[in-house]
Write a protein that holds these residues in place. Structure first.
Motif, PDB file in Angstrom:
ATOM      1  N   PHE A 174       5.935  12.089 -10.645  1.00 30.17           N
ATOM      2  CA  PHE A 174       6.153  12.636  -9.305  1.00 30.17           C
ATOM      3  C   PHE A 174       5.684  11.659  -8.222  1.00 30.17           C
ATOM      4  O   PHE A 174       6.350  11.497  -7.192  1.00 30.17           O
ATOM      5  CB  PHE A 174       5.409  13.969  -9.153  1.00 30.17           C
ATOM      6  N   LEU A 175       4.558  11.007  -8.455  1.00 31.81           N
ATOM      7  CA  LEU A 175       4.045  10.036  -7.490  1.00 31.81           C
ATOM      8  C   LEU A 175       5.030   8.879  -7.311  1.00 31.81           C
ATOM      9  O   LEU A 175       5.290   8.445  -6.185  1.00 31.81           O
ATOM     10  CB  LEU A 175       2.683   9.512  -7.944  1.00 31.81           C
ATOM     11  N   GLU A 176       5.562   8.391  -8.409  1.00 33.90           N
ATOM     12  CA  GLU A 176       6.508   7.272  -8.338  1.00 33.90           C
ATOM     13  C   GLU A 176       7.804   7.697  -7.652  1.00 33.90           C
ATOM     14  O   GLU A 176       8.416   6.912  -6.920  1.00 33.90           O
ATOM     15  CB  GLU A 176       6.793   6.754  -9.743  1.00 33.90           C
ATOM     16  N   GLU A 177       8.235   8.930  -7.884  1.00 31.12           N
ATOM     17  CA  GLU A 177       9.473   9.415  -7.274  1.00 31.12           C
ATOM     18  C   GLU A 177       9.326   9.651  -5.772  1.00 31.12           C
ATOM     19  O   GLU A 177      10.264   9.411  -5.004  1.00 31.12           O
ATOM     20  CB  GLU A 177       9.906  10.726  -7.942  1.00 31.12           C
ATOM     21  N   GLU A 178       8.179  10.102  -5.355  1.00 34.24           N
ATOM     22  CA  GLU A 178       8.006  10.558  -3.976  1.00 34.24           C
ATOM     23  C   GLU A 178       7.340   9.547  -3.048  1.00 34.24           C
ATOM     24  O   GLU A 178       7.360   9.721  -1.826  1.00 34.24           O
ATOM     25  CB  GLU A 178       7.174  11.860  -3.962  1.00 34.24           C
ATOM     26  N   CYS A 179       6.749   8.493  -3.589  1.00 34.47           N
ATOM     27  CA  CYS A 179       5.993   7.575  -2.731  1.00 34.47           C
ATOM     28  C   CYS A 179       6.914   6.681  -1.897  1.00 34.47           C
ATOM     29  O   CYS A 179       8.082   6.469  -2.231  1.00 34.47           O
ATOM     30  CB  CYS A 179       5.023   6.732  -3.555  1.00 34.47           C
ATOM     31  N   THR A 200       0.857  -1.185   0.000  1.00 31.66           N
ATOM     32  CA  THR A 200       0.000   0.000   0.000  1.00 31.66           C
ATOM     33  C   THR A 200       0.895   1.239   0.000  1.00 31.66           C
ATOM     34  O   THR A 200       1.244   1.759   1.068  1.00 31.66           O
ATOM     35  CB  THR A 200      -0.933   0.006   1.230  1.00 31.66           C
ATOM     36  N   PRO A 201       1.327   1.703  -1.175  1.00 28.07           N
ATOM     37  CA  PRO A 201       2.198   2.877  -1.235  1.00 28.07           C
ATOM     38  C   PRO A 201       1.493   4.123  -0.700  1.00 28.07           C
ATOM     39  O   PRO A 201       0.274   4.263  -0.833  1.00 28.07           O
ATOM     40  CB  PRO A 201       2.495   3.026  -2.737  1.00 28.07           C
ATOM     41  N   ILE A 202       2.255   5.015  -0.091  1.00 23.47           N
ATOM     42  CA  ILE A 202       1.724   6.284   0.404  1.00 23.47           C
ATOM     43  C   ILE A 202       2.631   7.415  -0.064  1.00 23.47           C
ATOM     44  O   ILE A 202       3.827   7.213  -0.298  1.00 23.47           O
ATOM     45  CB  ILE A 202       1.607   6.288   1.942  1.00 23.47           C
ATOM     46  N   VAL A 203       2.052   8.601  -0.196  1.00 17.35           N
ATOM     47  CA  VAL A 203       2.830   9.751  -0.657  1.00 17.35           C
ATOM     48  C   VAL A 203       2.215  11.018  -0.072  1.00 17.35           C
ATOM     49  O   VAL A 203       0.997  11.102   0.115  1.00 17.35           O
ATOM     50  CB  VAL A 203       2.859   9.804  -2.208  1.00 17.35           C
ATOM     51  N   LEU A 204       3.063  11.986   0.245  1.00 13.78           N
ATOM     52  CA  LEU A 204       2.595  13.258   0.803  1.00 13.78           C
ATOM     53  C   LEU A 204       1.942  14.092  -0.297  1.00 13.78           C
ATOM     54  O   LEU A 204       2.578  14.462  -1.286  1.00 13.78           O
ATOM     55  CB  LEU A 204       3.760  14.018   1.434  1.00 13.78           C
ATOM     56  N   SER A 205       0.681  14.399  -0.101  1.00 13.24           N
ATOM     57  CA  SER A 205      -0.105  15.098  -1.109  1.00 13.24           C
ATOM     58  C   SER A 205       0.378  16.525  -1.346  1.00 13.24           C
ATOM     59  O   SER A 205       0.321  17.035  -2.463  1.00 13.24           O
ATOM     60  CB  SER A 205      -1.576  15.110  -0.686  1.00 13.24           C
ATOM     61  N   ASN A 206       0.865  17.196  -0.300  1.00 11.58           N
ATOM     62  CA  ASN A 206       1.352  18.562  -0.469  1.00 11.58           C
ATOM     63  C   ASN A 206       2.604  18.610  -1.328  1.00 11.58           C
ATOM     64  O   ASN A 206       2.825  19.577  -2.070  1.00 11.58           O
ATOM     65  CB  ASN A 206       1.620  19.212   0.888  1.00 11.58           C
ATOM     66  N   VAL A 207       3.419  17.560  -1.274  1.00 11.85           N
ATOM     67  CA  VAL A 207       4.613  17.487  -2.121  1.00 11.85           C
ATOM     68  C   VAL A 207       4.201  17.376  -3.594  1.00 11.85           C
ATOM     69  O   VAL A 207       4.785  18.030  -4.474  1.00 11.85           O
ATOM     70  CB  VAL A 207       5.499  16.298  -1.714  1.00 11.85           C
TER      71      VAL A 207
END
Length: 352
Positions: A309-314, A170-177
């Protein structure tokens, strides 16, 4: 090892640091301990908080002691959640759905009902439901839970009852980033999002179709067999229903696509625009359509940037049996990786 002692100060608990070696231990004012673990997948934030925060028991414990520690240290845990966006509890003696329900209850957050939710789910016990029941080999794109209704949950709990053989994270990522990166790369598109918002359209029958990511039928979605009651409940959620026999078109929005978090003073990418939404490569089921609030199509190049961006930051942390992950739904997007080797059973609870 760094030892953090909880010291009362204002509305939250401050952390007084004593340096020893390489690990962190957070000593609670109750005398219990949470050990702050380090995993290679974590990201380090500028304010010194890891994403996600990973807590494990520093001493031998049991489910009752875990619940008591949660109740005693709620202010501290909420302050950590606010700063980090997610907490992974690992190594605690949580082995069943009932245990998980007791842990959720210990936090004291009010339950968020899944009225209007479009993922196929089954109630397990108490406040506990299955996670999205669509085929496990399918990837679920990043999203904020129920961002297509105004009364969305503010917090999510995930529980790993059966550890995946391979995949199924379950990948997660900061939405503000993601917002900041998209604003820099796609300023015109983000400007339109802030001005017009987004509109979601889903076509659903009266029965559930677990083979689809958003495969819940309208009867399950609005928890009724009566079309008039469904219309009333949909209207309260800002959704319009257009009937075609027993098939309905659910139109939500325009909804805000960017949200401003007043407490943290950040803007978040609070929408389902996390991959191609047009053509054969669209990330959603064919029955689901996403467009700008003024009717414009979403440009593919913007979505290509967003996916990158999602793949880089998650952050992608493999599940372990007994894991509980608490996610701030206002700050964090989540998704699901395809399951490569069964089994996998993840349960969820939604909170206001």
């Amino acid at each position: 090892m760094h030892v953090y002692t909880c010291v009362p100060s204002g509305p939250y608990i401050c952390l007084k640091k004593i340096v020893y070696r390489t690990t962190y231990i957070m000593q609670l004012s109750t005398g219990k301990f949470f050990r702050d673990e380090r995993l290679p997948e974590q990201k380090f934030s500028v304010d010194g908080i890891h994403f996600p925060m990973v807590l494990s028991p520093a001493t031998t414990t049991n489910i009752t002691a875990f619940e008591e520690a949660i109740r005693a240290e709620m202010q501290w845990l909420e302050s950590i959640l606010k700063k980090s966006g997610a907490i992974l509890f690992r190594g605690f003696p949580v082995s069943s759905p009932s245990d998980f329900n007791d842990v959720v209850e210990a936090f004291g957050f009010p339950e968020a009902l899944y009225v209007g939710g479009r993922a196929p789910r089954t109630k397990v016990v108490g406040r506990i439901y299955t996670a999205n029941e669509s085929p496990m080999d399918k990837r679920i794109p990043f999203h904020h839970e129920m961002n297509y209704v105004p009364d969305f949950p503010s917090k999510l709990f995930f529980f790993c009852e059966e550890e995946p053989g391979e995949g199924g994270e379950t990948p997660i990522v900061l939405s503000n980033v993601i917002y900041e990166k998209m604003k820099e790369k796609q300023p015109e598109f983000v400007g339109k999002l802030e001005k017009h918002g987004v509109k979601y359209t889903t076509v659903a029958g009266d029965e559930d179709h677990p083979s689809a990511i958003a495969g819940r039928g309208w009867k399950s979605t609005y928890m009724t067999h009566d079309k008039k009651v469904a219309e009333e409940r949909a209207a309260k959620l800002g959704t319009k229903l257009e009937w075609m026999g027993n098939v309905v078109k659910m139109i939500s929005g325009p909804m805000p696509a960017i949200k401003y978090d007043e407490k943290r003073r950040i803007k978040t990418w609070f929408n389902n625009l996390t991959g191609p939404v047009n053509g054969d490569d669209k990330v959603f089921d064919q029955a689901t359509c996403v467009e700008l609030g003024n009717g414009e199509l979403v440009p593919n190049d913007a979505m290509e940037d967003c996916v990158r961006f999602l793949e880089e930051e998650c952050v992608v942390i493999p599940w372990k049996k007994g894991d509980i992950m608490l996610v701030d739904n206002l700050k964090v997007l989540h998704s699901r990786q395809p399951l490569l080797k069964p089994p996998r059973r993840i349960l969820v609870a939604l909170c206001k």
